[in-house]
Design a protein around this motif. Structure first.
Motif, PDB file in Angstrom:
ATOM      1  N   GLU A 178       0.836  -1.172   0.000  1.00 29.81           N
ATOM      2  CA  GLU A 178       0.000   0.000   0.000  1.00 29.81           C
ATOM      3  C   GLU A 178       0.862   1.208   0.000  1.00 29.81           C
ATOM      4  O   GLU A 178       0.613   2.095   0.754  1.00 29.81           O
TER       5      GLU A 178
ATOM      6  N   LYS B  93      -6.765  -3.969  -6.173  1.00 23.72           N
ATOM      7  CA  LYS B  93      -5.934  -4.138  -4.973  1.00 23.72           C
ATOM      8  C   LYS B  93      -6.812  -3.824  -3.773  1.00 23.72           C
ATOM      9  O   LYS B  93      -7.851  -3.189  -3.909  1.00 23.72           O
ATOM     10  N   SER B  94      -6.330  -4.213  -2.578  1.00 22.61           N
ATOM     11  CA  SER B  94      -7.188  -3.993  -1.415  1.00 22.61           C
ATOM     12  C   SER B  94      -7.456  -2.506  -1.192  1.00 22.61           C
ATOM     13  O   SER B  94      -8.509  -2.137  -0.721  1.00 22.61           O
ATOM     14  N   ARG B  95      -6.521  -1.635  -1.610  1.00 25.20           N
ATOM     15  CA  ARG B  95      -6.795  -0.214  -1.389  1.00 25.20           C
ATOM     16  C   ARG B  95      -7.968   0.259  -2.257  1.00 25.20           C
ATOM     17  O   ARG B  95      -8.669   1.181  -1.890  1.00 25.20           O
TER      18      ARG B  95
ATOM     19  N   HIS C  26     -10.922  -0.583  -0.355  1.00 26.14           N
ATOM     20  CA  HIS C  26     -10.977   0.291   0.808  1.00 26.14           C
ATOM     21  C   HIS C  26     -11.541   1.658   0.431  1.00 26.14           C
ATOM     22  O   HIS C  26     -12.415   2.200   1.101  1.00 26.14           O
TER      23      HIS C  26
ATOM     24  N   VAL D 215      -8.108 -10.135  -6.025  1.00 21.33           N
ATOM     25  CA  VAL D 215      -7.437  -9.174  -5.143  1.00 21.33           C
ATOM     26  C   VAL D 215      -5.933  -9.402  -5.309  1.00 21.33           C
ATOM     27  O   VAL D 215      -5.371 -10.369  -4.814  1.00 21.33           O
TER      28      VAL D 215
ATOM     29  N   GLY E 215      -3.581  -9.896  -2.311  1.00 16.12           N
ATOM     30  CA  GLY E 215      -4.276 -10.707  -1.308  1.00 16.12           C
ATOM     31  C   GLY E 215      -3.355 -11.263  -0.243  1.00 16.12           C
ATOM     32  O   GLY E 215      -3.810 -11.749   0.790  1.00 16.12           O
TER      33      GLY E 215
ATOM     34  N   SER F  42      -4.927  -6.933   3.566  1.00 18.90           N
ATOM     35  CA  SER F  42      -5.935  -7.243   2.544  1.00 18.90           C
ATOM     36  C   SER F  42      -7.137  -7.935   3.164  1.00 18.90           C
ATOM     37  O   SER F  42      -8.268  -7.728   2.762  1.00 18.90           O
TER      38      SER F  42
ATOM     39  N   SER G 289      -9.693  -5.545   4.349  1.00 18.71           N
ATOM     40  CA  SER G 289     -10.393  -4.889   3.229  1.00 18.71           C
ATOM     41  C   SER G 289     -11.443  -5.838   2.660  1.00 18.71           C
ATOM     42  O   SER G 289     -12.570  -5.447   2.375  1.00 18.71           O
ATOM     43  N   CYS G 290     -11.040  -7.090   2.470  1.00 16.56           N
ATOM     44  CA  CYS G 290     -11.960  -8.066   1.876  1.00 16.56           C
ATOM     45  C   CYS G 290     -13.197  -8.235   2.762  1.00 16.56           C
ATOM     46  O   CYS G 290     -14.333  -8.190   2.284  1.00 16.56           O
TER      47      CYS G 290
ATOM     48  N   PRO H 140      -8.421 -13.715  -3.445  1.00 17.04           N
ATOM     49  CA  PRO H 140      -7.078 -13.169  -3.265  1.00 17.04           C
ATOM     50  C   PRO H 140      -6.060 -14.007  -4.024  1.00 17.04           C
ATOM     51  O   PRO H 140      -6.258 -15.224  -4.177  1.00 17.04           O
TER      52      PRO H 140
END
Length: 1504
Positions: A96, A540-542, A545, A567, A570, A575, A578-579, A598
């Motif tokens: 991130e 991506k997890s961001r 988010h 993801v 992941g 992550s 976020s998921c 992921p």
């Protein structure tokens, strides 16, 4: 980062919704429905619980003091949030935008979950939502805040605090308190000595620091290893109770077979040809503009035809027909911006068709991009000469004055080639690309940034490329014409594999969302999924988010079309949260839980594992709650009870089809791990990278690994590839990743993941204080171990309080959860850390800036006291050997007694006429009769002209008049004391002899400085009072100054004794000249302030004065025909004797150069030496430094002005300290070109009890230099070492011992004699010793033995004077004038100044030398101890922004070189460290000024 638009104001009854003033959301402010899910809030809860625990310990940390100008205050309106909130998309660019590693998946549920909890009633975390964050944290905040409310009478009381809401207290910034205290340097301060005024805030803070440091530390360690010789550095012993792996050896896990489907194309180009000809109208790629409108649709037909065109032009239109620039197999760079995937795709496939190898890289924005130089090295090593780019991108590149693109730093020379169709020639009808089946040729090179910032190129072959696409197609179940939304960077990694390569193999339609659109509208990707009813999305997890943060009950969102949400990161620790949070919010919008997939990937092994989209929603994904403690030892321990320090990880699915995976030990031989052990994942598959381009050694270690079983046999005949990921294979073949090799930090034998630490730091106060994704964690090696450094960007609106509070809490949280100390925590202003092209933090560049001191933090907290546990043991002093066992003749414990002497005055036969006289006054009268017109003194002006001169007769006549005036106007009796307050010059000399003629005792006093009366006049007043002067003689100008209005503000002017000005003298002579009855009576008083701030007047008798002059005459061979140039202050010590006395005794001419004139004309002294053809000259260190700094660049012009120093045979620096070898050497080197003989420069040594002990004369061997081991010196031992060996310290001999001087080295504690080459106090016996102190400010009893000490055994009769200096004698191989072997005296330093720390003796100058070397902006440095803390004061040259860079550098250097922890670092302006006239630092003065808060420091850091 916060790239969110202003939220619309909504009046919410829900008290947990808090808006930030600037419209940046806090993680805490998202209004979520009250969901509650179990595992996701673990981490935040853990952090809050840990902080609550600390609260009970009441830890008070003193807050640093900072000058107001240094507090960063930006107006919030003018501030645009950084576009960096996202992490970088690249592998090396940190998940991130956090450190390179996505290590360790701490259940980073924190942020969001915390937000959810704020609204939830069933919240399991005890976060009472009061205004101070969660209850515990809020209370802790109070304590931390209150530690710094100081009432000005006592240290803050940090023992009581309320658990109610935070108390708001107005706190003045330390430096803005109005100053009523006098600027220091003031005589009044001397009275405080160690007793500092109580009101001082500094002392209160230091007390606080001392109390904090007294708290119990980790248990001590047992064993040691010997580092070289003396020093014992502790070595970390393994903890006997540490967890060890107990499982069976793991077995390699095989993925499902890769089922070859009949219609799969034989190569990717074949697939493109097929779709381009069968379905040319089918959409391949849709690009978006920043408003989210479709910009352009690239069809398969267009992609095919344009790629052919690019291929033809690359091969045939560059260079000439005979010499094409690019041939098949060559490498070319692809430089395309992130908002133009279509141009990139055409260029990439054009390269594949032309059989050239594309190397996709980021667009270089400036010539100095972070990491861009390394990319240049990669291009150079790949032999790239051509860069393909788009029109828009080409226009945007920086241009030189003539419009050409400059060569970027470190880049090869490139031809820029624009690939837009309109610029290209049409291929002839008969030209067609050659489409083969996939083979082992390289298809493309993906760049990868390593931990150290270097960039490697991973080569991927055509067969690997195709096999990887097939494996992804099979595991993701891709089908023709599916729509896929891609938010990822399409140039590399998951974005490239799914959005550019696999999509074409399956004729899919990619909707590409540029990063710029995500910044404006974080929901854009979700809107596109709905709009296009996309089946797959790659994020991506961001991205999840931000969608959550921006999401506002949009009615029209429907995610039921999604069958797979890939993801990409992941495997990162955050992550999983976020998921979970994403699923919670969007499940009601049709998102099915099994859709979230992921995956784990790396540049070397491509896709390592991916969760398959199943239709069976009953099978829950794998979760592991692992103990952090276990992980730090590389062991998997499932942990449910101890919820404080656990890491929750999610599986990243199973092994790829057609691949074999195993886990091997991260260090050493690739041996298989046990089932409950964390190791590096390795993959054996066709679909991995092939090599690091051009680096065969590294390739072998990464791509050609043969894992072995415990028996040592390889488990397969095929090589495996190391993925760079740490993890394990859990039940059911599920792959779990717990970190990356790149982010691994091994501290005291335990492994920590940078990302886990980031996650903990973020959980402390998510989003309120630092931008998520703008935090970097790395380790630096200090004192044989890795130390953790955390660097974060703070929000522009955060106050000093906020930042300090946040820092303290982060330290506590990391300590509780990871059981590891943070060495340094630095906060930098928002948007200032080096970025990767997609906005993540460039980790290695950040580390580089930190190490070289150019990070410019705005807040720093160092914790060396807590982290450094491997310091050597404090020394226990051994009892000394008693006299009985040691003395045998002249030996001490088998060594020659350390004693030496100059030539014996009695033995020397010379025609010294002056010897006949007992008194200097008689010598002057004799010279006035015998050589009346011989010039004794010549005074020069700043222009180098002769201002005035005195012959023997003129001086005699003038002295007579002054004596008459003293008797008449002053009504003085013989023996009265007279203060002479004159500038350096001839009046001073005349007044001195006038006093002798009148029988008065003169005291020379430096006049007050007209520009600085407030600080200089009190010292004058003090000397006049302490010396009990009956009158003051001075010039008219100074006499007016003494009674001026400015003077009356500084001292009581009515209390002066009578002031006589000697500008108009009476015409008559005195009736008769005074002749003393006894040569042992007082001739004059020598007053000076020692470096420790002690004012002492030393009594000099007539006998001592004459002996002194004779000794110098003999050593320097002075005769009436000689000229000597003197550039010294004439107020005390040897400087006074040379200026006023020696010429009268020896008859030589003294050319007097007042050192203050050099500030106007630095070349004055050397020009005078050259012009008068002087053989002997004397100066001070300050003069030498002025010449070195002021004339360094002018040697050529001085040479042309005829400056010639070749006649100089002795140039002596008059000093009372260890010779400053670096300065004398640089002076000698600098002026060598002007004829200065390198051996001419030497030093003298004198002290209070004897003003000159050594002085390099004309005959005798040259001064020698030895190298001693600095560590042995700390133990009071001398160990000679070779030049350049580690810890070596050069010491130069302090000149030759003067005639008539005897020296012995004694133990300062036991007063016993010491052996040769032993460090001890220098004692001196000699006719020109002072006869005692006249008055001493301080403890008389302590001083009584300074002039008359006797040895405790051995020669107990001789009376010695103690110099107060430590040194040693060493018999050399050289012979002196008398044919004896020469004894050299080496001065190490003053006993008063030496610091006892950790049982060892340190000399400030050694620590100061190390500190000055650490950074170019440190101009000067002084250290002193306070309680048991080491305080380091540095003068900063440069902008105040650099002040905080110095704190870590100074701390590291002192730790590495001296094994000491710095307690306080004070950064001040140039000129704050007080220096006396001899150029010596007044460290105790400085200490008093610091403790009384009078330094106006730029920054004060208190190290924890």
């Amino acid at each position: 980062g916060a790239y969110l638009p202003h939220p619309p104001e909504r009046h919410a009854p829900d008290s947990t919704r808090r808006f930030h003033s600037c419209g940046n959301w806090c993680y805490l402010t998202v209004p979520f429905p009250s969901f509650h899910f179990s595992s996701s809030d673990v981490h935040t809860e853990a952090v809050q619980a840990a902080l609550a625990k600390h609260k009970e310990r009441k830890m008070a940390v003193p807050m640093p003091s900072k000058r107001r100008s240094l507090v960063v205050q930006t107006s919030m309106d003018a501030y645009t949030p950084p576009d960096t909130s996202s992490g970088s998309e690249e592998e090396g660019g940190q998940g991130e935008g956090t450190p390179t590693s996505s290590q360790g998946s701490v259940s980073m549920e924190h942020w969001i979950s915390r937000a959810i909890h704020q609204g939830s009633t069933t919240s399991s975390s005890s976060s009472s939502t009061q205004s101070g964050g969660s209850g515990a944290a809020g209370r802790l905040a109070d304590v931390l805040a209150q530690t710094h409310v100081e009432n000005h009478s006592a240290p803050p009381d940090v023992t009581t605090y309320t658990s109610e809401h935070p108390v708001q207290v107005e706190r003045p910034q330390v430096s803005t308190v109005p100053r009523t205290t006098p600027k220091y340097g003031n005589a009044k301060l001397m009275e405080t000595g160690d007793g500092v005024p109580v009101s001082s805030r500094v002392s209160a803070k230091i007390q606080q620091l001392v109390n904090t440091l007294k708290q119990p530390r980790r248990p001590p360690l047992r064993e040691f290893f010997v580092d070289d010789f003396e020093e014992l550095l502790e070595v970390q012993q393994p903890d006997p109770n540490q967890p060890r792996p107990e499982g069976a050896q793991m077995v390699a896990i095989r993925g499902e077979p890769l089922g070859v489907v009949t219609n799969w194309p034989p190569s990717l180009e074949a697939a493109l040809q097929r779709w381009g000809t069968i379905s040319p109208k089918a959409p391949c790629l849709t690009t978006m503009d920043t408003n989210g409108k479709p910009l352009y649709v690239l069809t398969y037909g267009k992609l095919w035809s344009r790629s052919i065109k690019v291929a033809y032009n690359i091969l045939h239109k560059l260079g000439t027909k005979q010499e094409p620039m690019v041939r098949p197999g060559d490498r070319v760079a692809l430089v395309f911006p992130n908002n133009d995937p279509a141009a990139f795709m055409v260029a990439f496939y054009g390269c594949l068709l032309a059989e050239v190898v594309p190397v996709p890289i980021e667009v270089p924005l400036t010539r100095k991009d972070a990491g861009s130089q390394q990319i240049g090295f990669l291009l150079g090593s790949c032999g790239v000469t051509v860069a393909l780019t788009s029109d828009a991108c080409h226009k945007g590149l920086p241009k030189g004055p003539t419009g050409e693109i400059p060569q970027f730093k470190g880049w090869p020379k490139l031809l820029w080639f624009v690939t837009e169709s309109k610029h290209l020639s049409k291929p002839p009808r008969d030209w067609f690309p050659h489409i083969k089946d996939a083979n082992n040729d390289t298809a493309y090179i993906e760049y990868k940034t390593c931990k150290d910032g270097s960039v490697l190129g991973v080569t991927v072959t055509r067969i690997a490329l195709l096999t990887h696409c097939q494996a992804l197609t099979q595991s993701c179940g891709y089908t023709e014409a599916e729509i896929i939304v891609n938010v990822l960077d399409f140039k590399k990694d998951v974005g490239l594999w799914h959005g550019i390569l696999t999509s074409v193999m399956n004729m899919m339609h990619v909707i590409s969302i540029p990063y710029s659109l995500m910044k404006v509208n974080p929901l854009s990707w979700i809107q596109k999924v709905c709009q296009y009813k996309a089946k797959v999305a790659c994020v991506k997890s961001r991205d999840m988010h931000w969608a959550l943060v921006a999401h506002r009950d949009q009615r029209d969102i429907n995610l039921s079309s999604l069958r797979m949400l890939v993801v990409a990161d992941g495997s990162n620790p955050w992550s999983i949260s976020s998921c979970d949070a994403f699923l919670n919010v969007f499940q009601s919008k049709g998102l099915r839980p099994e859709v979230i997939c992921p995956c784990a990937s790396s540049a070397e092994a491509l896709t390592v594992a991916i969760r398959r989209p199943t239709d069976d929603s009953n099978q829950p994904p794998g979760r592991g709650v692992l103990s952090m403690q276990g992980l730090s030892y590389g062991v998997i321990r499932v942990d449910s009870e101890e919820r404080l320090s656990v890491l929750t990880v999610q599986d990243v699915g199973t092994v790829m089809p057609g691949a074999l995976m195993c886990v091997v030990k991260p260090e050493g031989v690739p041996q298989l791990c046990r089932t409950d052990e964390i190791g590096e994942l390795c993959v054996c598959s066709i679909a991995t990278g092939m090599s690091y381009y051009g680096l065969s050694g590294m390739t072998k270690n990464t791509f050609e690994v043969f894992p072995t079983s415990s028996s040592g046999a390889p488990i397969s005949e095929y090589p495996f590839t190391r993925t760079g990921l740490l993890g394990f294979i859990g039940p059911g073949g599920l792959v779990f990743v717990s970190g990356k090799m790149d982010g691994l930090m091994v501290v005291s034998g335990r492994r920590h993941n940078a990302d886990d630490i980031v996650a903990t730091a973020l959980a402390v106060e998510p989003m309120k204080f630092v931008y998520r994704g703008r935090i970097a964690v790395f380790s630096v090696t200090v004192l044989h171990d890795e130390r953790i450094v955390v660097v974060a960007e703070q929000r522009p609106d955060s106050t000093e309080e906020d930042s300090f509070q946040w820092m303290s809490r982060v330290l506590q949280a990391i300590d509780s959860i990871h059981n590891v100390g943070v060495f340094c925590l630095a906060l930098v202003p928002a948007n200032t850390l080096p970025k990767t092209p997609l906005g993540g933090i460039h980790l290695s560049e950040t580390k580089q800036l930190f190490l070289e001191g150019s990070l410019h933090p705005c807040n720093v907290l160092m914790c060396p006291h807590t982290c450094v546990t491997n310091l050597p043991k404090p020394r226990q002093k051994q009892p000394e050997i008693g006299p009985a066992s040691v003395m045998v003749g002249n030996l001490v414990s088998g060594k020659r007694i350390a004693q030496a002497s100059g030539r014996d005055l009695g033995q020397i036969e010379d025609n010294d006429q002056a010897r006949k006289f007992l008194f200097l006054s008689e010598v002057l009268q004799w010279r006035a009769q015998t050589t009346p017109d011989h010039v004794l003194f010549t005074l020069l002006s700043s222009k180098g002209a002769v201002l005035s001169s005195l012959t023997c007769l003129q001086l005699h006549k003038r002295a007579e008049k002054i004596a008459a005036m003293l008797m008449e106007r002053g009504h003085l009796q013989d023996g009265d004391h007279v203060a002479l307050v004159y500038p350096p010059g001839i009046d001073l000399i005349a007044a001195f002899y006038g006093c002798l003629y009148a029988g008065c005792v003169p005291i020379t006093v430096r006049p007050p400085h007209p520009q600085n009366i407030a600080t200089t006049l009190p010292t004058v007043k003090m000397i006049v009072e302490v010396s009990r002067s009956a009158c003051v003689m001075t010039s008219q100008v100074i006499s007016k100054l003494l009674k001026s209005k400015e003077a009356s503000a500084a001292v009581d002017v009515r209390a002066w004794p009578p002031v006589l000005d000697t500008d108009d003298l009476p015409k008559k002579k005195p009736p008769q000249l005074y002749k003393p009855s006894n040569p042992d009576t007082l001739a004059y008083l020598d007053f000076s302030v020692s470096t420790t701030g002690m004012l002492a007047g030393v009594k000099m008798s007539h006998t001592a004065t004459s002996a002194f002059c004779r000794s110098i005459k003999l050593q320097c061979e002075l005769y009436p025909s000689r000229e000597v140039a003197i550039c010294l202050d004439p107020y005390c010590g040897l400087g006074f004797v040379l200026w006023c006395l020696c010429s009268v005794y020896s008859g030589h001419q003294s050319i007097l150069i007042p050192p203050s004139e050099l500030e106007v004309n630095p070349a004055l002294w050397l020009l005078a030496v050259s012009q008068f053809r002087v053989r002997d000259t004397f100066c001070s260190y300050s003069v030498m430094e002025l010449c070195t700094k002021g004339l360094g660049l002018q040697t050529e012009s001085l040479k042309s002005r005829g400056l010639d120093l070749s006649r100089v045979r002795t140039c002596v620096v008059v000093a009372e300290e260890r010779p400053r070898i670096a300065l004398t050497q640089s002076f000698s080197k600098l002026f060598k070109d002007l004829g200065l003989h390198p051996r001419a420069v030497s030093t003298s040594f004198g002290c209070r009890v004897n003003l000159a002990i050594c002085l390099q004369g004309t005959s005798g061997p040259d001064p020698t230099t030895v190298y001693v081991d600095m560590r042995a010196l700390r133990h009071d031992r001398v160990r000679l070492v070779e030049r350049g060996s580690p810890h070596s310290l050069p010491l130069m001999e302090s000149g030759k011992i003067l005639p008539g001087v005897r020296i012995i080295i004694a133990n300062p504690e036991t007063k016993g004699p010491l052996g040769d080459s032993h460090l001890g106090e220098i004692w001196v016996h000699c006719a020109h010793n002072g006869s005692g102190y006249f008055t001493v400010y301080g403890d008389e009893a302590l001083q009584s033995d300074h002039f008359n000490s006797r040895l405790s055994f051995g020669d107990t009769q001789t009376v010695w004077a103690r110099t107060g200096y430590l040194g040693f004698l060493r018999r050399t191989e050289l012979t002196d004038a008398s044919g004896e072997r020469h004894d050299a005296l080496y001065v190490v330093g003053a006993l008063d100044e030496a610091m006892e720390l950790r049982g060892m003796r340190y000399h400030p100058i050694d620590i100061e030398t190390s500190v000055i070397r650490t950074h170019k902006s440190i101009m000067e440095c002084a250290v002193f101890p306070w309680t048991n803390l080491l305080v380091v004061v540095v003068e900063l040259e440069g902008s105040e922004q650099e002040a905080l860079d110095l704190v870590p550098l100074v701390t590291n250097a002192v730790l590495e070189e001296h094994y000491l922890i710095v307690g306080v670092v004070v950064v001040v302006d140039i000129g704050v460290i007080p220096i006396n006239s001899r150029g010596e630092k007044q460290r105790m003065h400085l200490r008093d000024g610091f403790l009384a808060d009078q330094l106006d420091p730029i920054y004060v850091a208190y190290n924890m």
